[in-house]
Design an enzyme around this catalytic site. Structure first.
Site, PDB file in Angstrom:
ATOM      1  N   HIS A 198       0.819  -1.209   0.000  1.00 16.11           N
ATOM      2  CA  HIS A 198       0.000   0.000   0.000  1.00 16.11           C
ATOM      3  C   HIS A 198       0.856   1.263   0.000  1.00 16.11           C
ATOM      4  CE1 HIS A 198      -3.269  -2.812   0.808  1.00 16.11           C
ATOM      5  NE2 HIS A 198      -4.018  -1.896   0.267  1.00 16.11           N
ATOM      6  N   CYS A 213     -10.340  -2.661  -9.987  1.00 13.74           N
ATOM      7  CA  CYS A 213      -9.764  -1.538  -9.246  1.00 13.74           C
ATOM      8  C   CYS A 213      -8.356  -1.806  -8.726  1.00 13.74           C
ATOM      9  CB  CYS A 213     -10.678  -1.130  -8.083  1.00 13.74           C
ATOM     10  SG  CYS A 213     -10.797  -2.347  -6.769  1.00 13.74           S
ATOM     11  N   GLU A 250     -11.298 -10.519  -4.642  1.00 10.46           N
ATOM     12  CA  GLU A 250      -9.838 -10.479  -4.477  1.00 10.46           C
ATOM     13  C   GLU A 250      -9.295 -11.741  -3.838  1.00 10.46           C
ATOM     14  OE1 GLU A 250      -8.933  -7.099  -1.982  1.00 10.46           O
ATOM     15  OE2 GLU A 250     -10.767  -7.367  -0.846  1.00 10.46           O
TER      16      GLU A 250
END
Length: 449
Positions: A67, A381, A310
């Site tokens: 991230h 995404c 996911e």
């Protein structure tokens, strides 16, 4: 001593400047732009960086889909990571450093001829970015009139202007967990409502997809007292925490619902692995709606509800999950990680993290087919959405909603605008028949050239 070190390129671009090494404070970092060097940076630390001051970032640890790397891409800062154990002499504050975020190379104390070479490349990169700005206001439509909506992934409302500047059509992923970081208690309903309202009003008629709290993994939070885990990515995280801590979850859902009265907001649950989880989350959402009705507070009764695909388990039961929700959003970062059993934070096996692995592509195709058969919306995404090489796959599958780092939007738009769906279908057929990632990457690179 001059060094050339090969790491992992995680955010494209070239940066040339003086190093500032954390946690040393030997000079005034605000006096001039600098290249930030650190063993590791948390996503919450990156949120507070000023991209005007930070030319580039060198991180010794981490993977390209951590991230922190995603945040650097959102800010448009060149980043190389995974250098631990590869540098013979540590970088010192004040050293001249070149960061090649495209190829994952860091030059420490380079000679002038190397600097000059990279200055040319940096200028070419800037020129290319300037050229791409010419299509920012144009639609992402193929030569045979297939339109693709390109949204932005954001972590805070301060990124909305960057999204606009790059031609984003709304927000395809609002990572809300960053509101919960760098504090000793969770944000209140009022606090969250203010943020979601700002996003809704900014985007006006464009949709804003808000992902509910997704912590755990590489995003710990001290005040939640999350347990230490040997395998945090496989542990207590995301929807699992929210269903367990319904006080936190309902507070967030109430804020999202209230903001939905002011714009086309959608809500999305992360890390789903079963129908039961979706039904439990929707039940709490209904409880929040009932409370707001009783209090006389307005909200969108038809708030669209979606889930992240996911985890391979979710992809394999996508036909069942599609009966429960209004849309899917394929989160390729974790889907790749879980499908290939490759920790995306582990630089030692970074070469095995491959979004174009045949198994990953088959799971994506199955998910898209299940969504289309159920008549629900499906988008992507993850970071793969922002990779121009993947455009033929999305076009061939009929995926018309992609969300990515704002800085990636112009490149993907350019790839869409020079493609035809029929051409992409022919390429995709060969891609899905290929057995190795090398064959697939060759096919996709041929489409770009």
């Amino acid at each position: 001593m001059t060094q050339k070190v090969q790491g992992i390129g995680a955010s494209a671009g070239i940066a040339i400047g003086k190093a500032f090494v954390l946690p040393t404070w030997e000079w005034d970092v605000h006096a001039q732009p600098y290249i930030l060097v650190a063993k590791e940076l948390s996503p919450s630390q990156l949120v507070h960086l000023n991209p005007k001051n930070v030319l580039g970032i060198v991180m010794l640890q981490g993977g390209k889909t951590s991230h922190s790397a995603i945040m650097a891409r959102a800010l448009g800062i060149p980043l190389v990571l995974g250098l631990e154990g590869k540098i013979s002499k540590p970088i010192q504050t004040g050293d001249t450093v070149i960061v090649d975020g495209e190829y994952g190379i860091v030059h420490i104390a380079p000679p002038q001829d190397v600097i000059s070479c990279y200055e040319v490349r940096r200028d070419a990169y800037v020129q290319e970015a300037d050229e791409l700005q010419k299509i920012v206001s144009l639609p992402a439509v193929t030569l045979d009139d297939f339109n693709v909506q390109l949204g932005a992934n954001i972590s805070s409302t301060r990124e909305l202007n960057i999204a606009d500047q790059n031609g984003a059509e709304g927000v395809g992923l609002f990572r809300t967990e960053f509101m919960y970081m760098d504090r000793s208690y969770p944000p209140s309903e009022a606090e969250q409502f203010t943020v979601y309202l700002e996003a809704a009003e900014h985007c006006k008629e464009k949709s804003v997809i808000i992902r509910t709290l997704d912590v755990g993994g590489d995003k710990p939070m001290d005040y939640l007292n999350l347990p230490e885990e040997d395998n945090p990515f496989l542990g207590y995280r995301a929807i699992r925490i929210c269903l367990d801590r319904q006080d936190l979850f309902k507070t967030q859902l109430r804020a999202i619902l209230r903001a939905s009265a002011h714009g086309p907001i959608m809500v999305m649950f992360p890390m789903i692995t079963s129908v039961n989880e979706v039904q439990a989350a929707k039940s709490i959402l209904e409880d929040a709606k009932a409370e707001l009705r009783e209090e006389g507070l307005p909200f969108n009764e038809e708030l669209p509800v979606g889930i992240m695909i996911e985890v391979p388990a979710a992809a394999m039961i996508a036909d069942q999950l599609a009966k429960e929700v209004d849309f899917f959003s394929i989160g390729t970062n974790d889907l790749v990680q879980y499908t290939l059993a490759v920790d995306r934070m582990n630089e030692q096996i970074a070469h095995m993290y491959d979004p174009f692995h045949p198994a990953v592509l088959r799971l994506i195709r199955y998910t898209v087919q299940a969504a289309k058969q159920a008549g629900i919306m499906v988008g992507v995404c993850g970071e793969m959405a922002g990779d121009p090489r993947a455009v033929p796959i999305w076009l061939a599958l009929g995926v018309n909603k992609l969300s990515m780092s704002s800085r990636s939007i112009p490149r993907v738009k350019a790839a869409v605008r020079r493609s035809t769906v029929e051409q992409c279908k022919r390429i995709a057929q060969s891609v899905f028949e290929s057995g190795t990632k090398e064959e697939i990457e060759i096919l996709l690179e041929q489409q770009r050239s």
